[in-house]
Design a protein around this motif. Structure first.
Motif, PDB file in Angstrom:
ATOM      1  N   PHE A 193     -41.682  -4.678  88.178  1.00  0.00           N
ATOM      2  CA  PHE A 193     -40.724  -4.813  87.377  1.00  0.00           C
ATOM      3  C   PHE A 193     -40.591  -6.286  86.627  1.00  0.00           C
ATOM      4  O   PHE A 193     -40.553  -6.397  85.352  1.00  0.00           O
ATOM      5  N   THR A 194     -40.855  -7.176  87.571  1.00  0.00           N
ATOM      6  CA  THR A 194     -40.823  -8.649  86.920  1.00  0.00           C
ATOM      7  C   THR A 194     -42.224  -9.244  86.893  1.00  0.00           C
ATOM      8  O   THR A 194     -42.317 -10.276  85.881  1.00  0.00           O
ATOM      9  N   ASN A 195     -43.417  -8.746  87.105  1.00  0.00           N
ATOM     10  CA  ASN A 195     -44.536  -8.980  87.252  1.00  0.00           C
ATOM     11  C   ASN A 195     -44.845 -10.426  88.125  1.00  0.00           C
ATOM     12  O   ASN A 195     -45.787 -11.185  88.053  1.00  0.00           O
ATOM     13  N   GLN A 196     -43.899 -10.738  89.010  1.00  0.00           N
ATOM     14  CA  GLN A 196     -43.977 -11.892  89.703  1.00  0.00           C
ATOM     15  C   GLN A 196     -44.933 -11.589  90.962  1.00  0.00           C
ATOM     16  O   GLN A 196     -44.746 -10.313  91.382  1.00  0.00           O
ATOM     17  N   PRO A 197     -45.835 -12.694  91.510  1.00  0.00           N
ATOM     18  CA  PRO A 197     -46.536 -12.378  92.648  1.00  0.00           C
ATOM     19  C   PRO A 197     -45.496 -12.128  94.002  1.00  0.00           C
ATOM     20  O   PRO A 197     -44.471 -12.663  94.008  1.00  0.00           O
ATOM     21  N   LEU A 198     -45.917 -11.122  94.769  1.00  0.00           N
ATOM     22  CA  LEU A 198     -45.247 -10.886  96.063  1.00  0.00           C
ATOM     23  C   LEU A 198     -45.571 -11.734  96.984  1.00  0.00           C
ATOM     24  O   LEU A 198     -46.830 -12.002  97.366  1.00  0.00           O
ATOM     25  N   GLN A 199     -44.470 -12.533  97.566  1.00  0.00           N
ATOM     26  CA  GLN A 199     -44.916 -13.614  98.557  1.00  0.00           C
ATOM     27  C   GLN A 199     -45.310 -12.564 100.050  1.00  0.00           C
ATOM     28  O   GLN A 199     -45.903 -13.420 100.711  1.00  0.00           O
ATOM     29  N   THR A 200     -44.634 -11.401 100.056  1.00  0.00           N
ATOM     30  CA  THR A 200     -44.813 -10.666 101.034  1.00  0.00           C
ATOM     31  C   THR A 200     -44.717  -9.225 100.635  1.00  0.00           C
ATOM     32  O   THR A 200     -44.318  -8.911  99.836  1.00  0.00           O
ATOM     33  N   ILE A 201     -45.855  -8.340 101.360  1.00  0.00           N
ATOM     34  CA  ILE A 201     -45.883  -7.066 100.980  1.00  0.00           C
ATOM     35  C   ILE A 201     -44.829  -6.246 101.600  1.00  0.00           C
ATOM     36  O   ILE A 201     -44.645  -5.151 101.581  1.00  0.00           O
ATOM     37  N   ASP A 202     -44.290  -6.902 102.793  1.00  0.00           N
ATOM     38  CA  ASP A 202     -43.229  -6.108 103.527  1.00  0.00           C
ATOM     39  C   ASP A 202     -41.857  -5.950 102.688  1.00  0.00           C
ATOM     40  O   ASP A 202     -41.623  -6.643 101.949  1.00  0.00           O
ATOM     41  N   SER A 203     -41.253  -4.708 102.928  1.00  0.00           N
ATOM     42  CA  SER A 203     -39.985  -4.365 102.403  1.00  0.00           C
ATOM     43  C   SER A 203     -38.980  -3.980 103.086  1.00  0.00           C
ATOM     44  O   SER A 203     -38.924  -3.982 104.448  1.00  0.00           O
ATOM     45  N   ILE A 204     -37.872  -4.254 102.540  1.00  0.00           N
ATOM     46  CA  ILE A 204     -36.488  -4.152 103.519  1.00  0.00           C
ATOM     47  C   ILE A 204     -35.783  -3.021 102.872  1.00  0.00           C
ATOM     48  O   ILE A 204     -35.440  -2.979 101.878  1.00  0.00           O
ATOM     49  N   PRO A 205     -35.578  -2.144 103.859  1.00  0.00           N
ATOM     50  CA  PRO A 205     -34.572  -0.997 103.342  1.00  0.00           C
ATOM     51  C   PRO A 205     -33.292  -1.332 102.905  1.00  0.00           C
ATOM     52  O   PRO A 205     -32.455  -2.219 103.399  1.00  0.00           O
ATOM     53  N   ASN A 206     -33.002  -0.768 101.770  1.00  0.00           N
ATOM     54  CA  ASN A 206     -31.498  -1.145 101.036  1.00  0.00           C
ATOM     55  C   ASN A 206     -30.848  -0.011 101.513  1.00  0.00           C
ATOM     56  O   ASN A 206     -30.349   0.945 100.823  1.00  0.00           O
ATOM     57  N   HIS A 207     -29.982  -0.466 102.612  1.00  0.00           N
ATOM     58  CA  HIS A 207     -29.127   0.618 102.997  1.00  0.00           C
ATOM     59  C   HIS A 207     -27.791   0.878 102.183  1.00  0.00           C
ATOM     60  O   HIS A 207     -27.359   1.987 102.105  1.00  0.00           O
ATOM     61  N   ASN A 208     -27.134  -0.306 101.341  1.00  0.00           N
ATOM     62  CA  ASN A 208     -26.111  -0.279 100.625  1.00  0.00           C
ATOM     63  C   ASN A 208     -26.466   0.756  99.521  1.00  0.00           C
ATOM     64  O   ASN A 208     -25.678   1.799  99.183  1.00  0.00           O
ATOM     65  N   ILE A 209     -27.504   0.487  98.705  1.00  0.00           N
ATOM     66  CA  ILE A 209     -28.097   1.532  97.594  1.00  0.00           C
ATOM     67  C   ILE A 209     -28.281   3.056  98.225  1.00  0.00           C
ATOM     68  O   ILE A 209     -27.509   3.875  97.449  1.00  0.00           O
ATOM     69  N   ARG A 210     -28.987   2.928  99.048  1.00  0.00           N
ATOM     70  CA  ARG A 210     -29.097   4.557  99.779  1.00  0.00           C
ATOM     71  C   ARG A 210     -27.818   5.062 100.216  1.00  0.00           C
ATOM     72  O   ARG A 210     -27.686   6.381  99.833  1.00  0.00           O
ATOM     73  N   LYS A 211     -26.765   4.415 100.709  1.00  0.00           N
ATOM     74  CA  LYS A 211     -25.405   5.057 101.081  1.00  0.00           C
ATOM     75  C   LYS A 211     -24.718   5.522  99.742  1.00  0.00           C
ATOM     76  O   LYS A 211     -24.123   6.558  99.382  1.00  0.00           O
ATOM     77  N   MET A 212     -24.880   4.592  98.657  1.00  0.00           N
ATOM     78  CA  MET A 212     -24.266   4.955  97.312  1.00  0.00           C
ATOM     79  C   MET A 212     -24.784   6.023  96.568  1.00  0.00           C
ATOM     80  O   MET A 212     -23.952   6.942  96.292  1.00  0.00           O
ATOM     81  N   ILE A 213     -26.256   6.271  96.816  1.00  0.00           N
ATOM     82  CA  ILE A 213     -26.760   7.347  96.113  1.00  0.00           C
ATOM     83  C   ILE A 213     -26.384   8.707  96.916  1.00  0.00           C
ATOM     84  O   ILE A 213     -25.981   9.804  96.303  1.00  0.00           O
ATOM     85  N   GLN A 214     -26.185   8.663  98.195  1.00  0.00           N
ATOM     86  CA  GLN A 214     -25.834   9.731  99.153  1.00  0.00           C
ATOM     87  C   GLN A 214     -24.283   9.903  98.954  1.00  0.00           C
ATOM     88  O   GLN A 214     -24.211  11.349  98.517  1.00  0.00           O
TER      89      GLN A 214
END
Length: 444
Positions: free
Chosen positions: A70-91
């Motif tokens: 989306f931003t085309n910025q280099p990733l400092q790490t390839i690890d990702s963090i689960p976004n529980h807030n968005i997931r609960k909102m979607i549910q």
């Protein structure tokens, strides 16, 4: 792309008036993955702060991309963090709109991390060094459960050396002096190893040792259904990397019987393929001619020719190719050819596979027919395998094979076969009657 749901509703009042009303429900923009534009099922956030669906962003990174889409910025790490807030909102949004046919997305399992896998493996190895079979078994069960949860977890446990740890413990616990006491943990390790396929070179080095092979054969011939299946799959991994180990394998009492049993009464398709693969190498890859003849003789006495022909009748392509490979190896020996001559299904079944399964199957079938015809004794020529080959249509199939095209090696064997079949019994058994074409009008 799924951007909205539409639900056609008609109220009673509208129905009476013959009218209908279309309701369009649009997915909120922040609920969509920026890559797939679909509703996110497992939202995760990268170091750039942008949230994506886990499957989409992992596919992006696995493709060698190390920038934020989306931003085309280099990733400092390839690890990702689960976004529980968005997931609960979607549910919650899914539940609110279930009347429109929207199903609630399930809460995803947290995927295994490299640190988690390494911690389990360290505890497993420590328990093995202490001789704590129960503690070791508990860790093996945990790593196996992780691997079965998802393909992502499986990749993670493979990448962090699970196969090497499991195989080294299997070798250590295969000590003949304590083997009987450790059958249960060994069986659990075998089961876990199949989750960590394909095994790496270091793993196979532990499994190809004498003690490990002895244990694997024990499970192959006397284990339960799961043990027999897992042991033959592990043996296939070993033989794939070290074909020369078939000499040692063939010398272990019960190994050949176990393979024949799995071909005769297969547990599953993969175990049958593995058994045929190993059987082929036992016949074809044995280092010394004396061992090859001895192993082939033992297999023939167990009814291998009949088993292979029965398997070939209605086998799928990969099974058929392996069975033909083993049959081709059998035909290298005089005793093997004699067994093939004596079986009524040999020529009908083998000829049928020409141009019916795959290029490899065709090549192997032509090779088998060539070996049987080429080495037939003169005493049998008046009513032997050559006549049988003509009767089941080998001549016509070989002609067709040369027309449609094949490899140079196959073409050479097919041409030689045509000469042998056409010269023999030319008067008493005409393959192609020229009178059938006497009224044919040529266009040239």
């Amino acid at each position: 792309m799924i951007s909205s749901w539409r639900r056609r509703r008609a109220t009673r009042r509208m129905a009476r008036g013959g009218l209908s009303h279309t309701i369009e429900l649009t997915i909120p923009t922040h609920f969509r993955c920026p890559i797939s534009l679909d509703l996110m099922k497992d939202p995760v956030t990268l170091s750039t702060g942008i949230t994506y669906d886990r499957a989409s962003i992992e596919t992006w990174i696995e493709g060698g991309n190390f920038t934020c889409p989306f931003t085309n910025q280099p990733l400092q790490t390839i690890d990702s963090i689960p976004n529980h807030n968005i997931r609960k909102m979607i549910q919650d949004w899914c539940v609110e709109n279930r009347a429109y046919g929207i199903e609630r997305i399930p809460t995803p399992r947290v995927p295994a991390s490299p640190a988690q896998v390494r911690e389990i493996l360290e505890k497993m190895a420590a328990a093995a060094r202490r001789g704590d079979c129960d503690g070791c078994k508990s860790m093996v069960e945990k790593i196996k459960k992780l691997g079965k949860e998802s393909e992502r977890n499986k990749k993670c446990i493979i990448a962090n050396g699970t196969g090497n740890t499991l195989s080294s413990i299997f070798e250590a616990f295969s000590n003949p002096e304590t083997f009987e006491k450790r059958i249960e943990i060994l069986e659990e390790i075998l089961s876990a190893m199949t989750v960590a396929f394909p095994l790496q070179e270091e793993s196979i080095k532990h499994l190809k040792s004498e003690t490990s092979l002895q244990s694997l054969v024990w499970f192959l011939k006397g284990g339960d259904i799961s043990g027999r299946r897992n042991s033959v799959l592990v043996l296939k991994e070993i033989i794939s990397s070290y074909p020369e180990k078939v000499d040692e394998l063939g010398e272990i009492q019960g190994a050949l019987e176990g393979l024949i049993k799995l071909i005769k009464d297969p547990i599953c398709s993969s175990s049958r393929k593995a058994s045929l693969f190993i059987t082929y190498h036992v016949i074809a890859s044995t280092s010394s001619s004396s061992n090859r003849e001895r192993f082939t003789k033992e297999l023939l006495q167990m009814g291998l020719v009949s088993l292979l022909l029965e398997t070939l009748v209605d086998a799928e392509r990969s099974v058929c190719e392996r069975a033909l490979g083993a049959f081709d190896g059998i035909c290298e020996t005089k005793q093997g050819r004699e067994e093939a001559y004596a079986h009524a299904l040999t020529m009908p079944v083998i000829v049928k596979k020409i141009l019916r399964v795959s290029d490899l199957a065709t090549e192997l079938s032509v090779c088998i027919v060539w070996k049987l015809v080429k080495h037939e004794s003169k005493e049998e020529e008046d009513g032997g395998i050559k006549v049988e080959a003509l009767q089941v249509g080998a001549f016509q199939k070989l002609l067709l094979l040369l027309q449609v095209g094949c490899s140079e090696w196959t073409k050479e064997k097919a041409t030689e076969l045509l000469k042998l079949l056409n010269n023999l019994h030319r008067d008493r058994l005409e393959c192609i009657d020229s009178l059938d074409f006497k009224d044919l009008k040529r266009t040239f």
